[in-house]
Design a protein around this motif. Sequence first.
Motif, PDB file in Angstrom:
ATOM      1  N   VAL A  34     -40.182  35.249 -19.281  1.00  0.00           N
ATOM      2  CA  VAL A  34     -40.023  35.543 -17.858  1.00  0.00           C
ATOM      3  C   VAL A  34     -39.236  36.834 -17.670  1.00  0.00           C
ATOM      4  CG1 VAL A  34     -39.049  34.747 -15.671  1.00  0.00           C
ATOM      5  CG2 VAL A  34     -40.146  33.111 -17.225  1.00  0.00           C
ATOM      6  N   ASN A  35     -38.190  37.018 -18.479  1.00  0.00           N
ATOM      7  CA  ASN A  35     -37.338  38.203 -18.397  1.00  0.00           C
ATOM      8  C   ASN A  35     -37.610  39.134 -19.574  1.00  0.00           C
ATOM      9  OD1 ASN A  35     -35.860  37.236 -16.078  1.00  0.00           O
ATOM     10  ND2 ASN A  35     -34.806  35.817 -17.465  1.00  0.00           N
ATOM     11  N   PRO A  36     -37.259  40.409 -19.456  1.00  0.00           N
ATOM     12  CA  PRO A  36     -37.457  41.346 -20.567  1.00  0.00           C
ATOM     13  C   PRO A  36     -36.756  40.859 -21.830  1.00  0.00           C
ATOM     14  CG  PRO A  36     -36.913  42.534 -18.550  1.00  0.00           C
ATOM     15  CD  PRO A  36     -36.707  41.080 -18.252  1.00  0.00           C
ATOM     16  N   GLN A  37     -37.397  41.067 -22.956  1.00  0.00           N
ATOM     17  CA  GLN A  37     -36.830  40.610 -24.225  1.00  0.00           C
ATOM     18  C   GLN A  37     -35.595  41.425 -24.584  1.00  0.00           C
ATOM     19  OE1 GLN A  37     -39.659  39.628 -27.236  1.00  0.00           O
ATOM     20  NE2 GLN A  37     -38.307  40.223 -28.921  1.00  0.00           N
ATOM     21  N   PRO A  39     -32.685  41.711 -27.841  1.00  0.00           N
ATOM     22  CA  PRO A  39     -33.006  43.138 -27.878  1.00  0.00           C
ATOM     23  C   PRO A  39     -34.519  43.349 -27.724  1.00  0.00           C
ATOM     24  CG  PRO A  39     -31.878  42.430 -29.896  1.00  0.00           C
ATOM     25  CD  PRO A  39     -32.179  41.221 -29.131  1.00  0.00           C
ATOM     26  N   PRO A  40     -34.947  44.568 -27.398  1.00  0.00           N
ATOM     27  CA  PRO A  40     -36.382  44.807 -27.209  1.00  0.00           C
ATOM     28  C   PRO A  40     -37.194  44.457 -28.448  1.00  0.00           C
ATOM     29  CG  PRO A  40     -35.082  46.648 -26.377  1.00  0.00           C
ATOM     30  CD  PRO A  40     -34.129  45.767 -27.124  1.00  0.00           C
ATOM     31  N   ALA A  41     -38.410  43.991 -28.233  1.00  0.00           N
ATOM     32  CA  ALA A  41     -39.304  43.643 -29.339  1.00  0.00           C
ATOM     33  C   ALA A  41     -39.499  44.845 -30.253  1.00  0.00           C
ATOM     34  CB  ALA A  41     -40.655  43.171 -28.799  1.00  0.00           C
ATOM     35  N   GLY A  42     -39.443  44.609 -31.546  1.00  0.00           N
ATOM     36  CA  GLY A  42     -39.635  45.677 -32.511  1.00  0.00           C
ATOM     37  C   GLY A  42     -38.349  46.328 -32.974  1.00  0.00           C
ATOM     38  N   THR A  43     -37.213  45.925 -32.389  1.00  0.00           N
ATOM     39  CA  THR A  43     -35.913  46.414 -32.838  1.00  0.00           C
ATOM     40  C   THR A  43     -35.192  45.284 -33.561  1.00  0.00           C
ATOM     41  OG1 THR A  43     -34.823  45.810 -30.753  1.00  0.00           O
ATOM     42  CG2 THR A  43     -35.772  48.018 -30.908  1.00  0.00           C
ATOM     43  N   ALA A  49     -35.586  33.975 -31.610  1.00  0.00           N
ATOM     44  CA  ALA A  49     -35.800  32.639 -31.057  1.00  0.00           C
ATOM     45  C   ALA A  49     -37.253  32.480 -30.613  1.00  0.00           C
ATOM     46  CB  ALA A  49     -34.863  32.413 -29.860  1.00  0.00           C
ATOM     47  N   PRO A  50     -37.738  31.236 -30.507  1.00  0.00           N
ATOM     48  CA  PRO A  50     -39.098  30.992 -30.030  1.00  0.00           C
ATOM     49  C   PRO A  50     -39.367  31.666 -28.690  1.00  0.00           C
ATOM     50  CG  PRO A  50     -38.178  28.990 -30.948  1.00  0.00           C
ATOM     51  CD  PRO A  50     -37.054  29.988 -30.914  1.00  0.00           C
ATOM     52  N   SER A  51     -40.611  32.080 -28.499  1.00  0.00           N
ATOM     53  CA  SER A  51     -41.131  32.779 -27.317  1.00  0.00           C
ATOM     54  C   SER A  51     -40.895  34.279 -27.370  1.00  0.00           C
ATOM     55  CB  SER A  51     -40.566  32.227 -25.998  1.00  0.00           C
ATOM     56  OG  SER A  51     -40.987  30.894 -25.802  1.00  0.00           O
ATOM     57  N   THR A 252     -28.751  31.815 -27.596  1.00  0.00           N
ATOM     58  CA  THR A 252     -29.736  32.865 -27.882  1.00  0.00           C
ATOM     59  C   THR A 252     -29.376  34.206 -27.258  1.00  0.00           C
ATOM     60  OG1 THR A 252     -31.074  32.165 -25.978  1.00  0.00           O
ATOM     61  CG2 THR A 252     -31.612  31.197 -28.128  1.00  0.00           C
ATOM     62  N   ARG A 253     -28.503  34.211 -26.261  1.00  0.00           N
ATOM     63  CA  ARG A 253     -28.094  35.482 -25.648  1.00  0.00           C
ATOM     64  C   ARG A 253     -27.215  36.298 -26.582  1.00  0.00           C
ATOM     65  NH1 ARG A 253     -25.003  31.545 -23.236  1.00  0.00           N
ATOM     66  NH2 ARG A 253     -22.738  31.736 -23.497  1.00  0.00           N
ATOM     67  N   ASN A 254     -26.604  35.647 -27.583  1.00  0.00           N
ATOM     68  CA  ASN A 254     -25.736  36.360 -28.522  1.00  0.00           C
ATOM     69  C   ASN A 254     -26.567  37.031 -29.606  1.00  0.00           C
ATOM     70  OD1 ASN A 254     -23.412  35.493 -27.160  1.00  0.00           O
ATOM     71  ND2 ASN A 254     -23.283  33.619 -28.384  1.00  0.00           N
ATOM     72  N   ASN A 255     -26.180  38.235 -29.995  1.00  0.00           N
ATOM     73  CA  ASN A 255     -26.939  38.972 -30.995  1.00  0.00           C
ATOM     74  C   ASN A 255     -26.031  39.975 -31.688  1.00  0.00           C
ATOM     75  OD1 ASN A 255     -29.443  40.209 -32.277  1.00  0.00           O
ATOM     76  ND2 ASN A 255     -30.373  38.863 -30.741  1.00  0.00           N
TER      77      ASN A 255
END
Length: 281
Positions: A34-37, A39-43, A49-51, A252-255
Amino acid sequence: MCGRYAATADPDELIEAFEVEVDATAETSRSVLVNPQSPPAGTPDYNMAPSKMAPVALTRVPRAAAGEQTAETDPVRQLRLLTWGLVPAWAKDPKVGLRMINARAESLLEKPAFAKAAAARRCLVPAEGWFEWQASPVARDAKGKPRKQPFFMHRGDGDQLGLAGLYEFWRDKSAADDDPAAWVVSFTIITTAAEEGLDRVHDRQPLVLERSLWQDWLDPTLTDPDEVRAMLDSPGPGRFEAYPVSTAVNATRNNGPHLLERLPDDLLEGVVNPATGEVLG
């Protein structure tokens, strides 16, 4: 299991490690988020996490761009960004992928959701390692339930992991024919029984293929069920190390790299050492 892993390498590193011929990470496909991934996909993502969309290596005939012709007929190894959570082509809604983040090796070739993909749409999911939560045999949380301690599992030799996976294409039939976002390209991670030692953390683990099997696993012309089944056997214990990490990975918000830092023994409570079986804290 496996419900969280670390995908810390950037595309250039993965292209070299997995001997990728075509970088297709720029190809458009639909995200189910629903919201932008972030970190961005590919980084680099230390808490995949799933989805989310993640880098996946696969071998297939390249698709021609709109309006272009291609003489390419041989399948080539590609790196693509796929959604974690397999959505079968026959699914009515892509949300079904949330229930198909894993596929059991023991029943892979018999399950309708996975059998066709197991025959011709196999992939490798690059990872530095994966997370799993150990239920304490002695410590309890505030609700009186076994306290859960997250662990990080990785190769003892530090090599990149190639998690065995399957991928699928799902099309939104309500979308226009030329809409690239009509397609959800998704994957699942195959799991097997946890090896000795790791089974003190959890009874399942992802199927991690040795490099000697990567070529055959990715070969879409290898469709014999017995040959596929032969690649589902674990080579045995001794490849992996496991250590406790902070509960920050729970959210999942932690990275970031700090999620992979070993938790000191003096901060452990009722944790079983995977290597020795000793209860710490």
